[in-house]
Design an enzyme around this catalytic site. Structure first.
Site, PDB file in Angstrom:
ATOM      1  N   GLN A 137       0.855  -1.191   0.000  1.00 24.51           N
ATOM      2  CA  GLN A 137       0.000   0.000   0.000  1.00 24.51           C
ATOM      3  C   GLN A 137       0.890   1.240   0.000  1.00 24.51           C
ATOM      4  O   GLN A 137       0.395   2.356  -0.103  1.00 24.51           O
ATOM      5  CB  GLN A 137      -0.874   0.024   1.254  1.00 24.51           C
ATOM      6  CG  GLN A 137      -1.823  -1.145   1.366  1.00 24.51           C
ATOM      7  CD  GLN A 137      -2.451  -1.226   2.761  1.00 24.51           C
ATOM      8  OE1 GLN A 137      -3.424  -0.539   3.054  1.00 24.51           O
ATOM      9  NE2 GLN A 137      -1.884  -2.039   3.619  1.00 24.51           N
ATOM     10  N   ASN A 138       2.200   1.028   0.158  1.00 22.07           N
ATOM     11  CA  ASN A 138       3.105   2.167   0.274  1.00 22.07           C
ATOM     12  C   ASN A 138       3.437   2.734  -1.103  1.00 22.07           C
ATOM     13  O   ASN A 138       3.493   2.018  -2.094  1.00 22.07           O
ATOM     14  CB  ASN A 138       4.393   1.758   0.990  1.00 22.07           C
ATOM     15  CG  ASN A 138       4.122   1.238   2.394  1.00 22.07           C
ATOM     16  OD1 ASN A 138       3.055   1.511   2.947  1.00 22.07           O
ATOM     17  ND2 ASN A 138       5.059   0.512   2.956  1.00 22.07           N
ATOM     18  N   CYS A 156       0.496  21.772 -15.800  1.00 26.67           N
ATOM     19  CA  CYS A 156       1.019  21.035 -16.950  1.00 26.67           C
ATOM     20  C   CYS A 156       1.487  22.007 -18.028  1.00 26.67           C
ATOM     21  O   CYS A 156       0.739  22.901 -18.437  1.00 26.67           O
ATOM     22  CB  CYS A 156      -0.079  20.123 -17.492  1.00 26.67           C
ATOM     23  SG  CYS A 156       0.389  19.222 -18.975  1.00 26.67           S
ATOM     24  N   HIS A 194      -1.537   1.574  -4.192  1.00 25.05           N
ATOM     25  CA  HIS A 194      -1.888   2.991  -4.007  1.00 25.05           C
ATOM     26  C   HIS A 194      -1.003   3.939  -4.804  1.00 25.05           C
ATOM     27  O   HIS A 194      -0.968   5.128  -4.503  1.00 25.05           O
ATOM     28  CB  HIS A 194      -1.883   3.352  -2.518  1.00 25.05           C
ATOM     29  CG  HIS A 194      -2.960   2.655  -1.727  1.00 25.05           C
ATOM     30  ND1 HIS A 194      -2.942   2.526  -0.365  1.00 25.05           N
ATOM     31  CD2 HIS A 194      -4.104   2.037  -2.154  1.00 25.05           C
ATOM     32  CE1 HIS A 194      -4.033   1.856   0.037  1.00 25.05           C
ATOM     33  NE2 HIS A 194      -4.744   1.540  -1.035  1.00 25.05           N
ATOM     34  N   GLU A 251       1.735  -3.547  17.134  1.00 21.62           N
ATOM     35  CA  GLU A 251       0.511  -3.521  17.955  1.00 21.62           C
ATOM     36  C   GLU A 251      -0.539  -4.430  17.354  1.00 21.62           C
ATOM     37  O   GLU A 251      -0.510  -4.709  16.167  1.00 21.62           O
ATOM     38  CB  GLU A 251      -0.076  -2.095  17.959  1.00 21.62           C
ATOM     39  CG  GLU A 251       0.710  -1.111  18.762  1.00 21.62           C
ATOM     40  CD  GLU A 251       0.234   0.324  18.503  1.00 21.62           C
ATOM     41  OE1 GLU A 251      -0.950   0.507  18.157  1.00 21.62           O
ATOM     42  OE2 GLU A 251       1.071   1.224  18.644  1.00 21.62           O
ATOM     43  N   CYS A 295      -1.269  23.326 -21.883  1.00 21.53           N
ATOM     44  CA  CYS A 295      -2.402  22.562 -21.321  1.00 21.53           C
ATOM     45  C   CYS A 295      -2.897  23.199 -20.027  1.00 21.53           C
ATOM     46  O   CYS A 295      -4.086  23.401 -19.815  1.00 21.53           O
ATOM     47  CB  CYS A 295      -1.983  21.105 -21.070  1.00 21.53           C
ATOM     48  SG  CYS A 295      -3.123  20.173 -20.035  1.00 21.53           S
TER      49      CYS A 295
HETATM   50  C1  BJW Z   1       4.576  -1.168  12.595  1.00 20.49           C
HETATM   51  C2  BJW Z   1       5.801  -0.522  12.808  1.00 20.49           C
HETATM   52  C3  BJW Z   1       6.957  -1.306  12.672  1.00 20.49           C
HETATM   53  C4  BJW Z   1       4.242   0.935  13.060  1.00 20.49           C
HETATM   54  N1  BJW Z   1       6.838  -2.600  12.340  1.00 20.49           N
HETATM   55  N2  BJW Z   1       4.478  -2.434  12.287  1.00 20.49           N
HETATM   56  C5  BJW Z   1     -16.709   1.959   4.538  1.00 20.49           C
HETATM   57  C6  BJW Z   1     -16.397   0.618   4.531  1.00 20.49           C
HETATM   58  C7  BJW Z   1     -15.474   0.093   3.650  1.00 20.49           C
HETATM   59  C8  BJW Z   1     -14.822   0.927   2.758  1.00 20.49           C
HETATM   60  C9  BJW Z   1     -15.119   2.267   2.756  1.00 20.49           C
HETATM   61  C10 BJW Z   1     -16.072   2.768   3.629  1.00 20.49           C
HETATM   62  N3  BJW Z   1     -16.157   4.109   3.406  1.00 20.49           N
HETATM   63  C11 BJW Z   1     -15.288   4.435   2.432  1.00 20.49           C
HETATM   64  C12 BJW Z   1     -14.659   3.328   2.023  1.00 20.49           C
HETATM   65  C13 BJW Z   1     -13.633   3.224   0.994  1.00 20.49           C
HETATM   66  C14 BJW Z   1     -12.263   3.735   1.452  1.00 20.49           C
HETATM   67  C15 BJW Z   1     -11.889   3.161   2.822  1.00 20.49           C
HETATM   68  O1  BJW Z   1     -11.377   2.067   2.948  1.00 20.49           O
HETATM   69  N4  BJW Z   1     -12.099   3.911   3.887  1.00 20.49           N
HETATM   70  C16 BJW Z   1     -11.848   3.403   5.240  1.00 20.49           C
HETATM   71  C17 BJW Z   1     -10.961   4.390   5.980  1.00 20.49           C
HETATM   72  C18 BJW Z   1     -13.155   3.139   5.900  1.00 20.49           C
HETATM   73  N5  BJW Z   1     -11.346   3.266   0.433  1.00 20.49           N
HETATM   74  C19 BJW Z   1     -11.179   3.902  -0.708  1.00 20.49           C
HETATM   75  O2  BJW Z   1     -11.749   4.964  -0.942  1.00 20.49           O
HETATM   76  C20 BJW Z   1     -10.307   3.249  -1.738  1.00 20.49           C
HETATM   77  N6  BJW Z   1     -10.958   3.227  -2.975  1.00 20.49           N
HETATM   78  C21 BJW Z   1     -12.113   2.535  -3.154  1.00 20.49           C
HETATM   79  O3  BJW Z   1     -12.602   1.873  -2.272  1.00 20.49           O
HETATM   80  O4  BJW Z   1     -12.654   2.666  -4.404  1.00 20.49           O
HETATM   81  C22 BJW Z   1     -14.002   2.199  -4.582  1.00 20.49           C
HETATM   82  C23 BJW Z   1     -14.899   3.343  -4.186  1.00 20.49           C
HETATM   83  C24 BJW Z   1     -15.010   4.409  -5.040  1.00 20.49           C
HETATM   84  C25 BJW Z   1     -15.852   5.467  -4.675  1.00 20.49           C
HETATM   85  C26 BJW Z   1     -16.530   5.454  -3.447  1.00 20.49           C
HETATM   86  C27 BJW Z   1     -16.364   4.369  -2.588  1.00 20.49           C
HETATM   87  C28 BJW Z   1     -15.554   3.293  -2.977  1.00 20.49           C
HETATM   88  C29 BJW Z   1      -9.012   4.024  -1.942  1.00 20.49           C
HETATM   89  C30 BJW Z   1      -8.166   4.053  -0.716  1.00 20.49           C
HETATM   90  C31 BJW Z   1      -6.934   4.929  -0.943  1.00 20.49           C
HETATM   91  C32 BJW Z   1      -6.086   5.078   0.307  1.00 20.49           C
HETATM   92  N7  BJW Z   1      -5.095   6.069   0.090  1.00 20.49           N
HETATM   93  C33 BJW Z   1      -4.075   6.325   1.088  1.00 20.49           C
HETATM   94  C34 BJW Z   1      -3.205   7.489   0.582  1.00 20.49           C
HETATM   95  C35 BJW Z   1      -2.314   6.967  -0.557  1.00 20.49           C
HETATM   96  C36 BJW Z   1      -1.392   7.987  -1.065  1.00 20.49           C
HETATM   97  C37 BJW Z   1      -0.397   8.458  -0.042  1.00 20.49           C
HETATM   98  O5  BJW Z   1       0.353   7.656   0.558  1.00 20.49           O
HETATM   99  O6  BJW Z   1      -0.352   9.651   0.159  1.00 20.49           O
HETATM  100  O7  BJW Z   1      -3.285   5.166   1.311  1.00 20.49           O
HETATM  101  S1  BJW Z   1      -4.711   6.672   2.723  1.00 20.49           S
HETATM  102  C38 BJW Z   1      -3.434   5.819   3.602  1.00 20.49           C
HETATM  103  O8  BJW Z   1      -3.961   4.646   4.294  1.00 20.49           O
HETATM  104  C39 BJW Z   1      -2.499   5.291   2.526  1.00 20.49           C
HETATM  105  C40 BJW Z   1      -2.114   3.939   3.082  1.00 20.49           C
HETATM  106  O9  BJW Z   1      -1.618   3.112   2.055  1.00 20.49           O
HETATM  107  C41 BJW Z   1      -3.398   3.464   3.700  1.00 20.49           C
HETATM  108  C42 BJW Z   1      -3.234   2.365   4.711  1.00 20.49           C
HETATM  109  O10 BJW Z   1      -2.506   2.780   5.818  1.00 20.49           O
HETATM  110  P1  BJW Z   1      -1.471   1.778   6.517  1.00 20.49           P
HETATM  111  O11 BJW Z   1      -0.383   1.444   5.596  1.00 20.49           O
HETATM  112  O12 BJW Z   1      -2.212   0.650   7.109  1.00 20.49           O
HETATM  113  O13 BJW Z   1      -0.841   2.739   7.625  1.00 20.49           O
HETATM  114  P2  BJW Z   1      -1.331   3.067   9.123  1.00 20.49           P
HETATM  115  O14 BJW Z   1      -0.613   4.286   9.541  1.00 20.49           O
HETATM  116  O15 BJW Z   1      -2.799   3.077   9.224  1.00 20.49           O
HETATM  117  O16 BJW Z   1      -0.841   1.812   9.987  1.00 20.49           O
HETATM  118  C43 BJW Z   1       0.524   1.543  10.235  1.00 20.49           C
HETATM  119  C44 BJW Z   1       0.618   0.229  11.024  1.00 20.49           C
HETATM  120  O17 BJW Z   1       1.983  -0.116  11.176  1.00 20.49           O
HETATM  121  C45 BJW Z   1       0.018   0.309  12.441  1.00 20.49           C
HETATM  122  O18 BJW Z   1      -0.792  -0.842  12.646  1.00 20.49           O
HETATM  123  C46 BJW Z   1       1.245   0.272  13.360  1.00 20.49           C
HETATM  124  O19 BJW Z   1       0.975  -0.398  14.590  1.00 20.49           O
HETATM  125  C47 BJW Z   1       2.229  -0.513  12.528  1.00 20.49           C
HETATM  126  N8  BJW Z   1       3.651  -0.239  12.750  1.00 20.49           N
HETATM  127  N9  BJW Z   1       5.609   0.755  13.106  1.00 20.49           N
HETATM  128  C48 BJW Z   1       5.659  -3.185  12.163  1.00 20.49           C
HETATM  129  N10 BJW Z   1       8.248  -0.799  12.861  1.00 20.49           N
HETATM  130 ZN    ZN Z   2      -1.841  18.391 -19.264  1.00 22.81          ZN
END
Ligand code: BJW
Ligand code: ZN
Length: 261
Positions: free
Chosen positions: A102-103, A149, A120, A223, A158
Protein backbone atom coordinates in the site's frame (compact mmCIF):
# COMPACT_ATOMS: atom_id res chain seq x y z
CA UNK A 1 17.99 -10.66 19.56
CA UNK A 2 16.84 -14.21 18.91
CA UNK A 3 13.18 -14.83 18.16
CA UNK A 4 11.19 -17.98 18.60
CA UNK A 5 8.89 -19.03 15.75
CA UNK A 6 6.31 -21.79 16.23
CA UNK A 7 6.88 -25.21 14.64
CA UNK A 8 3.54 -24.84 12.94
CA UNK A 9 4.59 -21.61 11.24
CA UNK A 10 7.89 -23.11 10.11
CA UNK A 11 6.09 -26.19 8.74
CA UNK A 12 3.59 -24.08 6.83
CA UNK A 13 6.39 -21.96 5.36
CA UNK A 14 8.58 -24.90 4.40
CA UNK A 15 5.67 -26.57 2.62
CA UNK A 16 4.50 -23.33 0.99
CA UNK A 17 4.87 -22.78 -2.73
CA UNK A 18 3.04 -19.48 -2.94
CA UNK A 19 3.55 -16.66 -0.50
CA UNK A 20 1.87 -13.26 -0.51
CA UNK A 21 3.07 -10.40 1.68
CA UNK A 22 0.90 -7.30 2.12
CA UNK A 23 2.77 -4.31 3.52
CA UNK A 24 1.70 -0.98 4.95
CA UNK A 25 3.29 2.17 6.35
CA UNK A 26 4.71 0.27 9.36
CA UNK A 27 7.42 -1.43 7.23
CA UNK A 28 8.82 1.98 6.29
CA UNK A 29 8.57 3.46 9.79
CA UNK A 30 12.06 2.25 10.75
CA UNK A 31 13.45 4.02 7.67
CA UNK A 32 12.00 7.28 8.98
CA UNK A 33 8.82 7.51 6.87
CA UNK A 34 5.96 8.52 9.16
CA UNK A 35 2.89 6.23 9.31
CA UNK A 36 -0.57 7.65 8.58
CA UNK A 37 -2.27 7.02 11.85
CA UNK A 38 0.68 8.02 14.03
CA UNK A 39 2.50 11.21 15.07
CA UNK A 40 4.26 13.46 12.57
CA UNK A 41 4.54 17.07 13.67
CA UNK A 42 2.07 19.38 12.01
CA UNK A 43 0.75 16.68 9.68
CA UNK A 44 -0.52 14.67 12.66
CA UNK A 45 -3.19 17.36 13.02
CA UNK A 46 -4.68 16.25 9.69
CA UNK A 47 -6.37 12.91 9.23
CA UNK A 48 -5.45 11.09 5.99
CA UNK A 49 -9.13 11.43 5.03
CA UNK A 50 -8.63 15.23 5.10
CA UNK A 51 -5.61 15.31 2.79
CA UNK A 52 -5.77 12.18 0.66
CA UNK A 53 -8.97 12.97 -1.25
CA UNK A 54 -9.79 14.63 -4.55
CA UNK A 55 -12.08 17.05 -2.71
CA UNK A 56 -9.25 18.16 -0.41
CA UNK A 57 -6.98 18.59 -3.42
CA UNK A 58 -9.50 20.64 -5.42
CA UNK A 59 -10.27 22.81 -2.39
CA UNK A 60 -6.67 23.37 -1.35
CA UNK A 61 -4.11 22.00 -3.84
CA UNK A 62 -1.34 23.96 -2.17
CA UNK A 63 -1.87 22.30 1.22
CA UNK A 64 -2.01 18.82 -0.29
CA UNK A 65 1.09 19.51 -2.40
CA UNK A 66 2.93 20.75 0.71
CA UNK A 67 2.20 17.41 2.38
CA UNK A 68 3.47 15.47 -0.63
CA UNK A 69 6.52 17.72 -1.07
CA UNK A 70 7.35 17.11 2.61
CA UNK A 71 7.05 13.33 2.13
CA UNK A 72 8.95 13.29 -1.18
CA UNK A 73 11.81 15.05 0.59
CA UNK A 74 11.88 12.51 3.42
CA UNK A 75 11.68 9.55 1.02
CA UNK A 76 14.50 10.85 -1.19
CA UNK A 77 16.82 11.15 1.81
CA UNK A 78 16.28 7.77 3.51
CA UNK A 79 17.11 4.12 2.80
CA UNK A 80 15.21 0.82 2.85
CA UNK A 81 15.52 -0.92 6.23
CA UNK A 82 16.24 -4.50 7.33
CA UNK A 83 12.55 -5.39 6.93
CA UNK A 84 12.51 -4.38 3.25
CA UNK A 85 15.76 -6.26 2.68
CA UNK A 86 14.42 -9.41 4.38
CA UNK A 87 11.35 -9.36 2.09
CA UNK A 88 13.61 -9.11 -0.96
CA UNK A 89 15.62 -12.10 0.35
CA UNK A 90 12.44 -14.10 0.95
CA UNK A 91 11.39 -13.59 -2.67
CA UNK A 92 14.39 -15.74 -3.66
CA UNK A 93 13.40 -18.58 -1.31
CA UNK A 94 9.97 -19.46 -2.63
CA UNK A 95 8.57 -20.69 -5.91
CA UNK A 96 6.21 -17.72 -5.99
CA UNK A 97 6.46 -14.67 -3.78
CA UNK A 98 4.17 -11.73 -4.48
CA UNK A 99 4.70 -8.51 -2.58
CA UNK A 100 1.62 -6.31 -2.46
CA UNK A 101 2.23 -2.89 -0.99
CA UNK A 102 0.00 0.00 0.00
CA UNK A 103 3.11 2.17 0.27
CA UNK A 104 3.98 4.72 -2.38
CA UNK A 105 7.60 5.19 -1.28
CA UNK A 106 9.29 2.75 -3.70
CA UNK A 107 11.44 1.33 -0.88
CA UNK A 108 10.62 -2.31 -1.70
CA UNK A 109 12.06 -1.98 -5.20
CA UNK A 110 15.03 -0.04 -3.87
CA UNK A 111 15.66 -2.96 -1.47
CA UNK A 112 15.68 -5.40 -4.40
CA UNK A 113 12.15 -6.85 -4.46
CA UNK A 114 11.15 -7.69 -8.02
CA UNK A 115 7.51 -8.75 -7.99
CA UNK A 116 5.90 -5.70 -6.42
CA UNK A 117 2.24 -4.78 -6.85
CA UNK A 118 1.55 -1.17 -5.89
CA UNK A 119 -2.06 -0.72 -4.82
CA UNK A 120 -1.89 2.99 -4.01
CA UNK A 121 0.49 4.28 -6.69
CA UNK A 122 4.00 5.67 -6.51
CA UNK A 123 5.18 9.05 -5.20
CA UNK A 124 7.87 9.20 -7.89
CA UNK A 125 5.23 9.74 -10.58
CA UNK A 126 2.78 12.59 -11.14
CA UNK A 127 0.13 13.17 -13.77
CA UNK A 128 -1.89 15.96 -15.35
CA UNK A 129 -5.56 15.79 -14.39
CA UNK A 130 -6.52 17.36 -17.74
CA UNK A 131 -4.48 15.57 -20.40
CA UNK A 132 -3.13 12.58 -18.44
CA UNK A 133 0.56 13.23 -19.18
CA UNK A 134 2.93 11.57 -16.72
CA UNK A 135 5.75 13.55 -15.08
CA UNK A 136 8.74 12.45 -13.01
CA UNK A 137 9.39 14.40 -9.81
CA UNK A 138 12.19 16.45 -11.37
CA UNK A 139 9.82 17.55 -14.14
CA UNK A 140 7.42 19.10 -11.65
CA UNK A 141 8.01 22.54 -10.20
CA UNK A 142 6.01 23.20 -7.09
CA UNK A 143 5.14 26.89 -7.06
CA UNK A 144 2.42 28.62 -5.10
CA UNK A 145 -0.80 26.70 -5.59
CA UNK A 146 -0.04 23.51 -7.45
CA UNK A 147 2.18 22.59 -10.39
CA UNK A 148 0.61 23.12 -13.81
CA UNK A 149 1.02 21.04 -16.95
CA UNK A 150 3.29 22.72 -19.48
CA UNK A 151 2.50 20.38 -22.40
CA UNK A 152 1.69 22.32 -25.56
CA UNK A 153 -1.35 21.47 -27.65
CA UNK A 154 -1.70 23.41 -30.92
CA UNK A 155 0.61 26.01 -29.47
CA UNK A 156 -1.37 26.45 -26.26
CA UNK A 157 -0.17 25.30 -22.86
CA UNK A 158 -2.40 22.56 -21.32
CA UNK A 159 -2.23 24.24 -17.90
CA UNK A 160 -4.05 21.34 -16.19
CA UNK A 161 -3.46 20.67 -12.48
CA UNK A 162 -0.67 18.17 -11.89
CA UNK A 163 -1.13 15.73 -9.00
CA UNK A 164 0.83 12.83 -7.49
CA UNK A 165 0.07 9.45 -9.11
CA UNK A 166 -1.39 7.94 -5.97
CA UNK A 167 -4.82 6.58 -4.98
CA UNK A 168 -6.91 8.84 -2.80
CA UNK A 169 -10.05 7.98 -0.83
CA UNK A 170 -13.06 7.56 -3.09
CA UNK A 171 -10.86 6.73 -6.09
CA UNK A 172 -10.57 3.38 -7.74
CA UNK A 173 -7.21 1.77 -7.11
CA UNK A 174 -5.25 0.60 -10.22
CA UNK A 175 -7.34 -2.24 -11.59
CA UNK A 176 -4.54 -4.45 -12.93
CA UNK A 177 -2.60 -4.27 -9.65
CA UNK A 178 -5.76 -5.09 -7.70
CA UNK A 179 -6.75 -8.03 -9.88
CA UNK A 180 -3.29 -9.56 -9.66
CA UNK A 181 -3.25 -9.03 -5.88
CA UNK A 182 -6.66 -10.63 -5.36
CA UNK A 183 -5.70 -13.59 -7.56
CA UNK A 184 -2.44 -14.05 -5.64
CA UNK A 185 -4.32 -13.88 -2.31
CA UNK A 186 -6.75 -16.57 -3.48
CA UNK A 187 -3.95 -19.00 -4.23
CA UNK A 188 -1.59 -18.14 -1.35
CA UNK A 189 -0.43 -20.92 0.97
CA UNK A 190 0.86 -18.39 3.48
CA UNK A 191 -0.25 -14.76 3.65
CA UNK A 192 1.78 -12.22 5.63
CA UNK A 193 0.16 -8.92 6.68
CA UNK A 194 2.94 -6.59 7.77
CA UNK A 195 2.86 -3.11 9.31
CA UNK A 196 -0.64 -2.17 8.27
CA UNK A 197 -3.56 -1.13 10.44
CA UNK A 198 -5.87 -2.94 8.02
CA UNK A 199 -8.56 -0.29 7.96
CA UNK A 200 -8.32 0.89 4.35
CA UNK A 201 -10.27 -1.05 1.72
CA UNK A 202 -10.03 -2.79 -0.64
CA UNK A 203 -6.43 -3.61 0.45
CA UNK A 204 -7.73 -4.71 3.87
CA UNK A 205 -9.84 -7.44 2.26
CA UNK A 206 -6.78 -9.28 0.85
CA UNK A 207 -5.96 -11.12 4.11
CA UNK A 208 -9.64 -12.08 4.40
CA UNK A 209 -9.68 -13.42 0.83
CA UNK A 210 -6.51 -15.41 1.52
CA UNK A 211 -7.79 -16.85 4.79
CA UNK A 212 -11.11 -17.83 3.21
CA UNK A 213 -9.18 -19.61 0.46
CA UNK A 214 -7.23 -21.63 2.99
CA UNK A 215 -4.04 -19.63 3.48
CA UNK A 216 -2.18 -19.62 6.79
CA UNK A 217 -2.53 -16.00 7.93
CA UNK A 218 0.40 -14.39 9.70
CA UNK A 219 0.48 -10.83 11.01
CA UNK A 220 3.60 -8.83 11.86
CA UNK A 221 2.94 -5.60 13.75
CA UNK A 222 4.14 -3.68 16.78
CA UNK A 223 0.51 -3.52 17.96
CA UNK A 224 -2.62 -5.64 17.61
CA UNK A 225 -5.02 -4.58 14.84
CA UNK A 226 -8.50 -5.39 13.58
CA UNK A 227 -6.97 -8.39 11.81
CA UNK A 228 -5.17 -9.91 14.79
CA UNK A 229 -8.02 -12.08 16.07
CA UNK A 230 -8.44 -13.69 12.67
CA UNK A 231 -4.72 -14.33 12.15
CA UNK A 232 -3.29 -17.81 12.73
CA UNK A 233 -0.16 -16.20 14.16
CA UNK A 234 0.46 -12.72 15.50
CA UNK A 235 4.18 -11.92 15.50
CA UNK A 236 4.54 -8.92 17.76
CA UNK A 237 7.43 -6.62 16.97
CA UNK A 238 9.00 -4.24 14.49
CA UNK A 239 9.17 -5.59 10.93
CA UNK A 240 12.86 -4.62 10.78
CA UNK A 241 13.49 -7.10 13.60
CA UNK A 242 10.92 -9.86 13.03
CA UNK A 243 11.44 -10.30 9.26
CA UNK A 244 15.25 -10.65 9.29
CA UNK A 245 14.92 -13.18 12.15
CA UNK A 246 12.34 -15.16 10.17
CA UNK A 247 14.54 -14.99 7.09
CA UNK A 248 17.56 -16.33 9.01
CA UNK A 249 15.45 -19.12 10.45
CA UNK A 250 14.21 -20.04 6.95
CA UNK A 251 17.63 -19.90 5.35
CA UNK A 252 18.81 -23.10 6.96
CA UNK A 253 15.57 -24.88 6.14
CA UNK A 254 14.76 -24.24 2.50
CA UNK A 255 17.39 -25.48 0.08
CA UNK A 256 15.90 -24.29 -3.18
CA UNK A 257 12.52 -22.85 -4.09
CA UNK A 258 9.80 -25.33 -3.11
CA UNK A 259 12.21 -27.97 -1.79
CA UNK A 260 11.73 -29.37 1.69
CA UNK A 261 15.02 -30.16 3.38
C1 BJW B 1 4.58 -1.17 12.60
C2 BJW B 1 5.80 -0.52 12.81
C3 BJW B 1 6.96 -1.31 12.67
C4 BJW B 1 4.24 0.93 13.06
N1 BJW B 1 6.84 -2.60 12.34
N2 BJW B 1 4.48 -2.43 12.29
C5 BJW B 1 -16.71 1.96 4.54
C6 BJW B 1 -16.40 0.62 4.53
C7 BJW B 1 -15.47 0.09 3.65
C8 BJW B 1 -14.82 0.93 2.76
C9 BJW B 1 -15.12 2.27 2.76
C10 BJW B 1 -16.07 2.77 3.63
N3 BJW B 1 -16.16 4.11 3.41
C11 BJW B 1 -15.29 4.44 2.43
C12 BJW B 1 -14.66 3.33 2.02
C13 BJW B 1 -13.63 3.22 0.99
C14 BJW B 1 -12.26 3.74 1.45
C15 BJW B 1 -11.89 3.16 2.82
O1 BJW B 1 -11.38 2.07 2.95
N4 BJW B 1 -12.10 3.91 3.89
C16 BJW B 1 -11.85 3.40 5.24
C17 BJW B 1 -10.96 4.39 5.98
C18 BJW B 1 -13.16 3.14 5.90
N5 BJW B 1 -11.35 3.27 0.43
C19 BJW B 1 -11.18 3.90 -0.71
O2 BJW B 1 -11.75 4.96 -0.94
C20 BJW B 1 -10.31 3.25 -1.74
N6 BJW B 1 -10.96 3.23 -2.98
C21 BJW B 1 -12.11 2.53 -3.15
O3 BJW B 1 -12.60 1.87 -2.27
O4 BJW B 1 -12.65 2.67 -4.40
C22 BJW B 1 -14.00 2.20 -4.58
C23 BJW B 1 -14.90 3.34 -4.19
C24 BJW B 1 -15.01 4.41 -5.04
C25 BJW B 1 -15.85 5.47 -4.67
C26 BJW B 1 -16.53 5.45 -3.45
C27 BJW B 1 -16.36 4.37 -2.59
C28 BJW B 1 -15.55 3.29 -2.98
C29 BJW B 1 -9.01 4.02 -1.94
C30 BJW B 1 -8.17 4.05 -0.72
C31 BJW B 1 -6.93 4.93 -0.94
C32 BJW B 1 -6.09 5.08 0.31
N7 BJW B 1 -5.10 6.07 0.09
C33 BJW B 1 -4.08 6.33 1.09
C34 BJW B 1 -3.20 7.49 0.58
C35 BJW B 1 -2.31 6.97 -0.56
C36 BJW B 1 -1.39 7.99 -1.06
C37 BJW B 1 -0.40 8.46 -0.04
O5 BJW B 1 0.35 7.66 0.56
O6 BJW B 1 -0.35 9.65 0.16
O7 BJW B 1 -3.29 5.17 1.31
S1 BJW B 1 -4.71 6.67 2.72
C38 BJW B 1 -3.43 5.82 3.60
O8 BJW B 1 -3.96 4.65 4.29
C39 BJW B 1 -2.50 5.29 2.53
C40 BJW B 1 -2.11 3.94 3.08
O9 BJW B 1 -1.62 3.11 2.06
C41 BJW B 1 -3.40 3.46 3.70
C42 BJW B 1 -3.23 2.36 4.71
O10 BJW B 1 -2.51 2.78 5.82
P1 BJW B 1 -1.47 1.78 6.52
O11 BJW B 1 -0.38 1.44 5.60
O12 BJW B 1 -2.21 0.65 7.11
O13 BJW B 1 -0.84 2.74 7.62
P2 BJW B 1 -1.33 3.07 9.12
O14 BJW B 1 -0.61 4.29 9.54
O15 BJW B 1 -2.80 3.08 9.22
O16 BJW B 1 -0.84 1.81 9.99
C43 BJW B 1 0.52 1.54 10.23
C44 BJW B 1 0.62 0.23 11.02
O17 BJW B 1 1.98 -0.12 11.18
C45 BJW B 1 0.02 0.31 12.44
O18 BJW B 1 -0.79 -0.84 12.65
C46 BJW B 1 1.24 0.27 13.36
O19 BJW B 1 0.97 -0.40 14.59
C47 BJW B 1 2.23 -0.51 12.53
N8 BJW B 1 3.65 -0.24 12.75
N9 BJW B 1 5.61 0.75 13.11
C48 BJW B 1 5.66 -3.19 12.16
N10 BJW B 1 8.25 -0.80 12.86
ZN1 ZN C 1 -1.84 18.39 -19.26
Amino acid sequence: MSMKFSNRLMERLIEARRIVALTGAGVSAESGVPTFRGNDGIWSRFKPEELATVDAFMKNPQLVWEWYAHRKKIIASIQPNAGHVALARMEEMFEQFVLVTQNIDNLHRRAGSKTVLELHGNIERNYCMKCGSIFANDEVTIQAGAPRCEKKYEGLSCDGLVRPDVAWFGELIPEDQWKQSARAAESADVFLSIGTSGVVYPAASLPLIAKRSGAYLVEVNTERTALSDLADEFLEGASGVVLPALCDRLKGTIRSPGTIV
